[in-house]
Design a protein around this motif. Structure first.
Motif, mmCIF file in Angstrom:
data_model
loop_
_atom_site.group_PDB
_atom_site.id
_atom_site.type_symbol
_atom_site.label_atom_id
_atom_site.label_comp_id
_atom_site.label_asym_id
_atom_site.label_seq_id
_atom_site.Cartn_x
_atom_site.Cartn_y
_atom_site.Cartn_z
ATOM 1 N N TYR A 174 -24.291 -56.338 61.376
ATOM 2 C CA TYR A 174 -25.678 -55.935 61.630
ATOM 3 C C TYR A 174 -25.776 -54.452 61.980
ATOM 4 O O TYR A 174 -26.761 -53.796 61.685
ATOM 5 C CB TYR A 174 -26.320 -56.815 62.716
ATOM 6 N N GLU A 211 -33.362 -67.279 58.755
ATOM 7 C CA GLU A 211 -32.689 -67.419 57.458
ATOM 8 C C GLU A 211 -33.223 -68.655 56.747
ATOM 9 O O GLU A 211 -33.595 -69.631 57.405
ATOM 10 C CB GLU A 211 -31.186 -67.597 57.660
ATOM 11 N N ASP A 230 -22.729 -67.964 66.793
ATOM 12 C CA ASP A 230 -22.670 -67.378 65.455
ATOM 13 C C ASP A 230 -23.604 -66.167 65.321
ATOM 14 O O ASP A 230 -23.287 -65.217 64.609
ATOM 15 C CB ASP A 230 -23.060 -68.457 64.422
HETATM 16 C C1 BG6 Z 1 -23.087 -64.012 59.833
HETATM 17 C C2 BG6 Z 1 -23.219 -65.435 60.277
HETATM 18 O O1 BG6 Z 1 -22.447 -63.245 60.815
HETATM 19 O O2 BG6 Z 1 -24.370 -63.473 59.574
HETATM 20 C C3 BG6 Z 1 -23.951 -66.245 59.242
HETATM 21 O O3 BG6 Z 1 -21.939 -65.984 60.506
HETATM 22 C C4 BG6 Z 1 -25.261 -65.611 58.884
HETATM 23 O O4 BG6 Z 1 -24.167 -67.580 59.703
HETATM 24 C C5 BG6 Z 1 -25.072 -64.137 58.542
HETATM 25 O O5 BG6 Z 1 -25.813 -66.299 57.787
HETATM 26 C C6 BG6 Z 1 -26.401 -63.445 58.354
HETATM 27 O O6 BG6 Z 1 -26.185 -62.164 57.837
HETATM 28 P P1 BG6 Z 1 -27.272 -61.421 56.953
HETATM 29 O O7 BG6 Z 1 -26.695 -60.075 56.714
HETATM 30 O O8 BG6 Z 1 -27.435 -62.234 55.718
HETATM 31 O O9 BG6 Z 1 -28.517 -61.405 57.775
#
Ligand code: BG6
Length: 478
Positions: A174, A211, A230
Motif C-alpha cells: 500500500y 474489495e 490480513d
Molecule cells: C493483500 C491482502 O495484502 O492486499 C489481500 O493479503 C488483499 O487479501 C490485497 O486482497 C489487496 O491489495 P490491493 O492492492 O488489490 O488493494
C-alpha cells in the motif's frame, strides 16, 4: 532516471508473487530504461528448472499478467536475457555455490525473500555462510510479517542476527501506491490543508478499503488470518499513520517512520463495542465465505469496521473509522477527511448541513476531490449546494497518470536506491501488532461470532450502526 547496476535474487522466484507482480514490474522498469541493461535477476526456488525453462516461464507470466502491451518482443527478449535461475535448497547446501558464482562483486545486491517466513532464518544464514551477502546488501521481506507480536519479534530477531535494520526492507505494498504517497504531498506540500488538519476542524476521518473479490484460492492462509491480520494490522494502519502523523522535519526514511510510530503508539485500545466483525454469506450468484474456505464452522472475519482514537494533542476529539472487507459491492479504497459544520449559518433559508470533505481515492480512478459549497446556479436566490472540486489523476495528468508505476516496481526501485521511506521499520510492525493483539485475543476469548453480510453488499448492518450511533454515516461504496 536509471538506478545503479544491481543483482537481484528472488527466492521463491517461481511463485505467484514473483510471476504476477515482481517480474512483470521489473520488466516495465527495464522497458522504461530505469533498470540498467547490465543488471541481473536471479530466480531461486526448489524446482529443478534451468535458465531457459525459467525464462520461458517468466515470458508467459509477463504476457499474462501485464507489462507487455506496449512493447515489442525484442525488448522482452532483452529483459529475459537478464534472467538466470538456480535450483536452491533453503535448508541444505544445494545450489548455493552456483548462486555465489552468478553474483557479481561491485554491484548492489538485493535478496527478495518471497517465501514462507519460516525460511527467513535459513536463507539469511546461508547468504552469510557462503559469503554471498555483504554489509551493503539489502533484503526484502513480505507480509505476513508474523501473526502476532511474539512471532513478529522472533522474525525481527532472526533477521537482526544477520542484517542491520538499514538493510531490511519490509514491504507493505500500500505504501507503494501512487495516491498513498500523494497523501503526504497534499498534506505537506500545500498551505491549504495542514492548518485545518486537526480536531478543531476535522469532525472525523473514514478509511475504507472495500474489495469485490472473495478469498479466492487463498482460503487456507486467509482462514487462519482474517481481515484484521490480513488488512488492518498493515495496510489500514499505514494509511491511518500517514493521515494522522505530524509533519516530519525532513522527508527522510527514519524521520517519516518515527512519526508513524508515534501515531501507532498513541492509538488507544479499542473497546469491543467499537468493532464490528463480519463474514460474507452466500448471495444469488456468490458462495459464502465458509464455502469458499471449505470450513463450515469458520468464525474468521472477512470484514472489519472499527472506531479508533489517536490520543494526542492534534486528534484527541476526532475519531477515525476504519472499514475493510471482501466480497463487497464495489472495489473502492478511499480516505475521507470530513470537516466540521460551519458554526454559523448566514444564508437565510438554508437548512441543509454543508460540509467540506476531502476524499482521497486510492483505487480505482485515483485522484481526490474536495467537496465545497457553492451557490446553485440560476435565479433561485442564494441556495447552496455541495459540489466536488474534482482532480482525477487520469484527467489532470493524461499520459503521465497512465504511466504510473505499480506499487511493487516502485518499491523494488527504492530498494536498489537504498531508500527505506516507504518500508516498515521493525519497531513499527511490532507496535502495530501490540495494538491489534488484544483485539484478536478478545475475540478468541469470547468465541466471537462474526455478523453475516450478503456477498455484494456494503457489509453488516452493525457496521452502519457504528456510525449512526455517533450521528454520522459511512460514505457510499461505489
Ligand atoms: C493483500 C491482502 O495484502 O492486499 C489481500 O493479503 C488483499 O487479501 C490485497 O486482497 C489487496 O491489495 P490491493 O492492492 O488489490 O488493494
Amino acid at each position: 532516471i536509471p538506478v545503479d547496476d544491481f543483482d537481484l535474487v528472488i527466492f521463491g522466484g517461481t511463485g505467484d508473487l514473483a510471476r504476477r507482480k515482481i517480474l512483470p514490474g521489473l520488466f516495465r522498469r527495464f522497458r522504461s530504461g530505469q533498470m540498467p541493461a547490465d543488471s541481473r535477476i536471479i530466480g531461486a526456488a526448489r524446482s529443478e528448472l534451468d535458465t531457459s525453462g525459467y525464462r520461458a516461464m517468466i515470458r508467459e507470466a509477463i504476457v499474462e499478467f501485464g507489462g507487455d502491451e506496449k512493447s515489442d518482443t525484442d525488448t522482452l527478449d532483452q529483459f529475459l536475457n537478464a534472467l538466470d535461475y538456480v535450483a536452491i535448497d533453503a535448508k541444505g547446501e544445494g545450489g548455493w555455490s552456483e548462486l555465489k558464482s552468478l553474483i557479481r562483486d561491485k554491484v548492489i545486491k538485493a535478496f527478495y525473500f518471497s517465501v514462507a517466513p519460516s525460511l527467513f532464518g535459513d536463507l539469511a544464514e546461508r547468504l552469510h555462510a557462503h559469503e554471498i551477502a555483504d554489509t551493503d546488501s539489502r533484503i526484502v521481506v513480505e507480509k505476513p510479517f508474523g501473526r502476532d507480536l511474539a512471532s513478529a519479534q522472533a522474525l525481527n530477531a532472526t533477521l537482526a542476527e544477520h542484517f542491520d535494520e538499514r538493510q531490511i526492507y519490509r514491504i507493505d505494498h500500500y505504501l507503494g501506491k501512487e495516491t498513498v504517497q500523494n497523501l503526504m504531498a497534499v498534506r505537506f506540500g500545500n498551505v491549504l490543508f495542514e492548518p485545518l488538519w486537526n480536531s478543531h476542524y476535522v469532525d472525523h476521518i473514514q478509511i475504507t478499503v472495500a474489495e469485490t473479490v472473495g478469498v479466492g484460492g487463498r482460503g487456507g492462509y486467509y482462514d487462519k488470518s482474517g481481515a484484521m491480520r490480513d488488512m488492518v494490522q498493515n495496510h489500514l494502519m499505514q494509511l491511518l499513520c500517514l493521515i494522522a502523523m505530524e509533519p516530519p522535519s525532513v522527508f527522510g526514511a527514519n524521520e517519516v517512520r518515527d512519526e508513524k510510530l508515534k501515531v501507532i503508539r498513541a492509538l488507544q485500545p479499542v473497546e469491543a463495542h467499537h468493532i464490528v466483525r463480519g463474514q460474507y454469506d452466500a448471495s444469488d450468484d456468490a458462495a459464502s465465505y465458509r464455502a469458499d474456505v471449505e470450513n463450515p464452522r469458520s468464525f474468521t472475519e472477512s470484514f472489519v469496521a472499527m472506531k479508533c482514537h489517536v490520543s494526542n494533542w492534534r486528534w484527541s476529539d476526532t475519531p477515525f473509522y476504519l472499514r475493510t472487507g471482501k466480497k463487497m459491492k464495489a472495489r473502492t479504497s478511499e480516505i475521507a477527511v470530513v470537516f466540521k459544520d460551519l458554526g454559523h449559518k448566514m444564508f437565510e433559508g438554508d437548512s441543509a448541513r454543508h460540509r467540506n470533505i476531502l476524499a482521497i481515492r486510492l483505487q480505482p480512478n485515483e485522484g481526490m476531490d474536495l467537496q465545497v459549497t457553492i451557490k446553485e446556479p440560476g435565479p433561485g436566490g442564494m441556495r447552496l449546494i455541495d459540489v466536488p472540486l474534482d482532480m482525477t489523476f487520469a484527467d489532470a495528468l493524461g499520459d503521465d497518470a497512465e504511466d504510473a508505476t505499480d506499487a511493487y516496481e516502485r518499491l523494488i526501485m527504492d530498494v536498489i536506491r537504498g531508500n527505506q521511506t516507504l518500508f516498515m521499520r521493525g519497531d513499527e510492525v511490532e507496535a502495530a501488532w501490540a495494538w491489534t493483539d488484544p483485539i484478536i485475543e478478545g475475540w478468541e476469548a469470547r468465541n466471537d461470532v462474526p455478523k453475516l453480510y450478503d456477498a455484494g453488499s456494503a457489509g453488516p448492518d452493525d457496521a452502519m450502526m457504528l456510525m449512526h450511533r455517533d450521528g454520522r454515516r459511512w460514505r457510499d461504496i461505489k
